[in-house]
Design an enzyme around this catalytic site. Structure first.
Site, PDB file in Angstrom:
ATOM      1  N   GLY A 175       6.935   8.731  12.300  1.00 29.86           N
ATOM      2  CA  GLY A 175       8.021   8.202  13.115  1.00 29.86           C
ATOM      3  C   GLY A 175       7.624   6.845  13.649  1.00 29.86           C
ATOM      4  N   PRO A 187       4.598   1.681  13.777  1.00 32.27           N
ATOM      5  CG  PRO A 187       4.273   0.954  11.605  1.00 32.27           C
ATOM      6  CD  PRO A 187       4.036   0.553  13.021  1.00 32.27           C
ATOM      7  CE  LYS A 188       3.082  10.622  16.354  1.00 29.86           C
ATOM      8  NZ  LYS A 188       2.072  11.164  15.419  1.00 29.86           N
ATOM      9  CD1 TRP A 189      -0.171   3.799  12.234  1.00 26.38           C
ATOM     10  CD2 TRP A 189      -0.275   3.882  10.008  1.00 26.38           C
ATOM     11  NE1 TRP A 189       0.098   2.546  11.764  1.00 26.38           N
ATOM     12  CE2 TRP A 189       0.031   2.560  10.400  1.00 26.38           C
ATOM     13  CE3 TRP A 189      -0.404   4.165   8.649  1.00 26.38           C
ATOM     14  CZ2 TRP A 189       0.231   1.532   9.487  1.00 26.38           C
ATOM     15  CZ3 TRP A 189      -0.210   3.139   7.732  1.00 26.38           C
ATOM     16  CH2 TRP A 189       0.099   1.850   8.151  1.00 26.38           C
TER      17      TRP A 189
END
Length: 357
Positions: free
Chosen positions: A178, A30-32
């Protein structure tokens, strides 16, 4: 600090692509949406380093003790500081933590405590792991932090592209940017865009209510376009900017915008100074903050006649989280039609499905 890697160093970066890369050589995460950080630990010393090499220790005091308790005695790790509230990541709350008053930081550290999500291991003990492939660094990270407990986390990761696509589709409402794609065989290369990021993109029609000159100071090119949307009360709110133009396009915009500059301030909705605490609640350009760092935020008004279709990735507190991209002019659309109603609202998914609070 007596470590194989000494601070400050710059983190590895990512290049944006349109879709998830396929194949067996990828690990997806996951893109934090938080503050990128490198953490250096040497015994009783901890340095939480920002993306630009500065110490964040004083802004996140609640993370010092957990990191000392859970990280190996000598290590360097890469991760993201986040704040999770009401089932979603809260970047606004995170920004408030960068405050000059220690008393304010201390209060917020209790009211909105931060967490740190780790996703890479650069060094452990006296060994530098940057020349190791990512799949090995990931396994070592999982090994040394197998007992991690909140507020320290290891980011979820998978080599299943279908699961990564599911994360991309479902968790935007919880504040995720994203998905990241990292090569299993990739080395850790500071300040190089060797990872990939896949982010959401949408479009909307905005009023182009003003512009800023390009930084050359000659007023021969446009630096950015100021975008607005009408809220339910009919107030034009400043929602962001477009500024990624070639120099040729910047010069062309000067001529294109010239007719819209005539008498633009006479009836402009942003012409008067608005008290931020007033009931109008107007967002307008030009307000100084600790984030502007003394930049020239002066702007030129345009008559409220121009509409542009722009692309954006994320809306936060009524504004574009990142810079929007100009797609085309909409001469067929009235400015009054540029409202928040056109924006897609993504329902939040439970953050605990991917990040336990």
């Amino acid at each position: 600090m007596n470590l194989p890697i000494h601070p400050p160093i710059l983190p590895m970066l990512a290049k944006r692509i349109e879709k998830l890369p396929a194949g067996s050589d990828w690990i997806y995460e996951p893109k934090w949406d938080g503050f990128r950080t490198l953490v250096f630990r040497d015994g009783g010393e901890i340095m939480i380093q920002s993306r630009d090499g500065k110490s964040l220790n004083r802004y996140f005091p609640e993370l010092i003790e957990p990191l000392l308790e859970q990280l190996p005695r000598k290590c360097v790790v890469d991760g993201e500081i986040v704040i999770a509230r009401r089932g979603a990541l809260d970047f606004d709350a995170l920004q408030l933590r960068i405050h000059p008053a220690a008393s304010r930081v201390k209060l917020l550290s209790r009211q909105t405590p931060a967490s740190i999500v780790l996703f890479d291991l650069l060094a452990n003990d006296h060994r530098d792991f940057r020349s190791e492939v990512f799949s090995r660094r990931r396994k070592k990270l999982e090994s040394v932090l197998s007992g991690a407990t909140p507020p320290v986390y290891i980011t979820p990761a998978t080599d299943d592209a279908a699961l990564a696509q599911d994360w991309f589709d479902r968790f935007e409402g919880a504040g995720f940017d994203g998905v990241m794609a990292k090569s299993k065989s990739g080395l850790y290369e500071s300040d190089k865009r060797t990872m990939f990021k896949i982010k959401h993109e949408r479009d909307c029609d905005c009023v182009v209510a003003g512009f800023r000159w390009y930084r050359n100071g000659e007023r021969s090119a446009v630096g950015s376009l100021l975008l607005g949307l009408f809220d339910d009360a009919g107030i034009l709110q400043h929602v962001g900017v477009c500024s990624s133009f070639s120099l040729k396009k910047r010069r062309e915009l000067v001529s294109f915008l010239k007719p819209y500059r005539k008498n633009a301030m006479t009836q402009h909705p942003w012409r008067t100074s608005i008290d931020p605490g007033s009931k109008s609640g107007m967002k307008k350009p030009g307000a100084q903050s600790r984030w502007s760092q003394g930049k020239d935020l002066s702007w030129e008004p345009l008559r409220i006649e121009l509409v542009a279709e722009v692309s954006y990735d994320h809306m936060q507190s009524g504004r574009f989280r990142h810079m929007a991209q100009l797609r085309r002019w909409r001469f067929d659309k009235a400015p009054e039609q540029c409202t928040y109603d056109q924006l897609e609202v993504v329902p939040p998914e439970e953050l605990k499905a991917i990040f336990s609070e």
